[in-house]
Design a protein around this motif. Structure first.
Motif, mmCIF file in Angstrom:
data_model
loop_
_atom_site.group_PDB
_atom_site.id
_atom_site.type_symbol
_atom_site.label_atom_id
_atom_site.label_comp_id
_atom_site.label_asym_id
_atom_site.label_seq_id
_atom_site.Cartn_x
_atom_site.Cartn_y
_atom_site.Cartn_z
ATOM 1 N N TYR A 168 -41.324 -7.540 -36.280
ATOM 2 C CA TYR A 168 -42.788 -7.620 -36.260
ATOM 3 C C TYR A 168 -43.470 -6.424 -36.928
ATOM 4 O O TYR A 168 -44.603 -6.083 -36.590
ATOM 5 C CB TYR A 168 -43.274 -7.755 -34.813
ATOM 6 N N TYR A 169 -42.786 -5.820 -37.892
ATOM 7 C CA TYR A 169 -43.348 -4.661 -38.601
ATOM 8 C C TYR A 169 -44.657 -4.985 -39.307
ATOM 9 O O TYR A 169 -45.478 -4.106 -39.564
ATOM 10 C CB TYR A 169 -42.335 -4.140 -39.631
ATOM 11 N N VAL A 221 -36.022 -1.886 -29.145
ATOM 12 C CA VAL A 221 -37.311 -1.556 -29.772
ATOM 13 C C VAL A 221 -37.192 -1.591 -31.299
ATOM 14 O O VAL A 221 -38.081 -2.119 -31.976
ATOM 15 C CB VAL A 221 -37.809 -0.173 -29.310
ATOM 16 N N SER A 222 -36.114 -1.055 -31.845
ATOM 17 C CA SER A 222 -35.956 -1.064 -33.304
ATOM 18 C C SER A 222 -35.823 -2.499 -33.821
ATOM 19 O O SER A 222 -36.350 -2.829 -34.893
ATOM 20 C CB SER A 222 -34.750 -0.229 -33.724
ATOM 21 N N ARG A 262 -41.524 -0.020 -42.956
ATOM 22 C CA ARG A 262 -42.545 -0.742 -43.726
ATOM 23 C C ARG A 262 -42.456 -0.390 -45.215
ATOM 24 O O ARG A 262 -42.539 -1.277 -46.080
ATOM 25 C CB ARG A 262 -43.942 -0.394 -43.184
ATOM 26 N N ILE A 263 -42.271 0.890 -45.520
ATOM 27 C CA ILE A 263 -42.158 1.304 -46.925
ATOM 28 C C ILE A 263 -40.891 0.735 -47.554
ATOM 29 O O ILE A 263 -40.900 0.311 -48.725
ATOM 30 C CB ILE A 263 -42.182 2.840 -47.039
ATOM 31 N N ASN A 264 -39.810 0.675 -46.796
ATOM 32 C CA ASN A 264 -38.572 0.092 -47.324
ATOM 33 C C ASN A 264 -38.747 -1.382 -47.665
ATOM 34 O O ASN A 264 -38.249 -1.861 -48.688
ATOM 35 C CB ASN A 264 -37.438 0.262 -46.305
ATOM 36 N N GLY A 302 -47.963 -4.579 -43.063
ATOM 37 C CA GLY A 302 -48.658 -4.097 -41.878
ATOM 38 C C GLY A 302 -49.518 -2.872 -42.082
ATOM 39 O O GLY A 302 -49.948 -2.244 -41.105
ATOM 40 N N ILE A 303 -49.779 -2.489 -43.345
ATOM 41 C CA ILE A 303 -50.633 -1.325 -43.622
ATOM 42 C C ILE A 303 -51.916 -1.842 -44.271
ATOM 43 O O ILE A 303 -51.909 -2.260 -45.434
ATOM 44 C CB ILE A 303 -49.922 -0.318 -44.538
ATOM 45 N N ALA A 304 -53.022 -1.809 -43.525
ATOM 46 C CA ALA A 304 -54.262 -2.425 -43.982
ATOM 47 C C ALA A 304 -54.945 -1.626 -45.094
ATOM 48 O O ALA A 304 -55.590 -2.206 -45.971
ATOM 49 C CB ALA A 304 -55.225 -2.591 -42.798
ATOM 50 N N ASP A 305 -54.789 -0.316 -45.079
ATOM 51 C CA ASP A 305 -55.464 0.537 -46.063
ATOM 52 C C ASP A 305 -54.554 0.756 -47.273
ATOM 53 O O ASP A 305 -53.531 1.447 -47.172
ATOM 54 C CB ASP A 305 -55.800 1.876 -45.408
#
Length: 275
Positions: A180-181, A173-174, A221-223, A244-247
């Protein structure tokens, strides 16, 4: 030979058996070596050392962290490892129903990987001491203790297997998250894809990563955003969408929460102080 620990546990839960003998063996050149196992099957518990025995030509290493089962009247061969001291305790048992014996595990040789278990060693040593005491009470305690020994061994094997399976699930999973993050991943979709419930997935990530899967995904994602801020002049809003963060406002908020400064401040800090 590999064995299904659940099938083995179910077998001993439904089949009548009793202890025939508990014997303690240690390295001793004066003790003659047998060419066949005895008339009863048995479990070998090695508390110390290392020695190899072959049951019907299949080799097994007797060493701490494993339990070996041998069937009755099997050909037996021994191999020493130099002058290494070794010791093992053999518990022979008898199936009390002739019909059930024919289909039992008692005719098989196999190995159980228990790992180091001080409790298992303590129980097997108590079993040996109790067996060698006179009187009917010791016989009763021997039967009870042997079942405690089997229970501990089977629990140890099952625990190791569960740990291995959970680590393999975490790895799969990781790895998928790393690939695909940037897509619209959810914990529900990950759980469905790997055919596990969300509680199981959460347990696996907390055990192997120290955090839940949602936090793991967000941190990854932040990394990745950190790398982009440092190595490119792509606008912050676009970086947020890329990971992957739309906002973008949510992205800035969680970025600052994780690193203590906003994405813009982070970029300026490293542009002005690249070292």
């Amino acid at each position: 030979m590999k064995i299904d620990v659940n099938q083995l546990a179910e077998h001993f839960a439904h089949i009548p058996f009793q202890v025939e003998g508990v014997y303690r063996y240690a390295r001793n050149p004066g003790v003659p070596h047998a060419d066949y196992t005895d008339s009863f099957p048995g479990f070998v518990f090695p508390p110390t050392g290392k020695v190899q025995f072959q049951f019907n030509g299949t080799p097994y290493i007797f060493s701490p962290g494993k339990v070996v089962h041998g069937g009755a009247k099997m050909t037996l061969a021994q191999k020493m490892f130099g002058k290494t001291n070794w010791e093992y305790i053999l518990v022979q048992y008898r199936i009390c129903n002739a019909e059930l014996e024919e289909s039992s595990f008692s005719h098989q040789h196999f190995e159980l990987l228990t790992g180091q278990s001080p409790r298992l060693i303590e129980l097997i040593m108590r079993l040996w001491h109790v067996y060698n005491q006179p009187g009917g009470l010791s016989k009763f305690q021997t039967e009870m203790l042997f079942r405690d020994v089997l229970n501990e061994a089977l629990v140890c094997v099952a625990s190791r297997q569960n740990s291995s399976e959970s680590h393999a699930l975490f790895e799969r999973v990781s790895h998928y998250i790393h690939e695909y993050y940037d897509q619209s991943l959810t914990i529900a979709s990950l759980a469905e894809q790997y055919d596990v419930n969300r509680n199981r997935l959460s347990y696996v990530f907390r055990r192997h990563a120290g955090m839940g899967p949602a936090e793991y995904l967000l941190k990854y994602r932040i990394n990745r955003a950190q790398e982009m801020l440092f190595t490119s002049d792509v606008p912050v809003q676009q970086i947020a969408q890329t990971v992957g963060i739309a906002d973008p406002f949510y992205f800035s908020r969680v970025f600052k929460k994780q690193l203590g400064i906003s994405p813009t401040e982070y970029r300026e800090k490293f542009i002005n102080n690249p070292c």
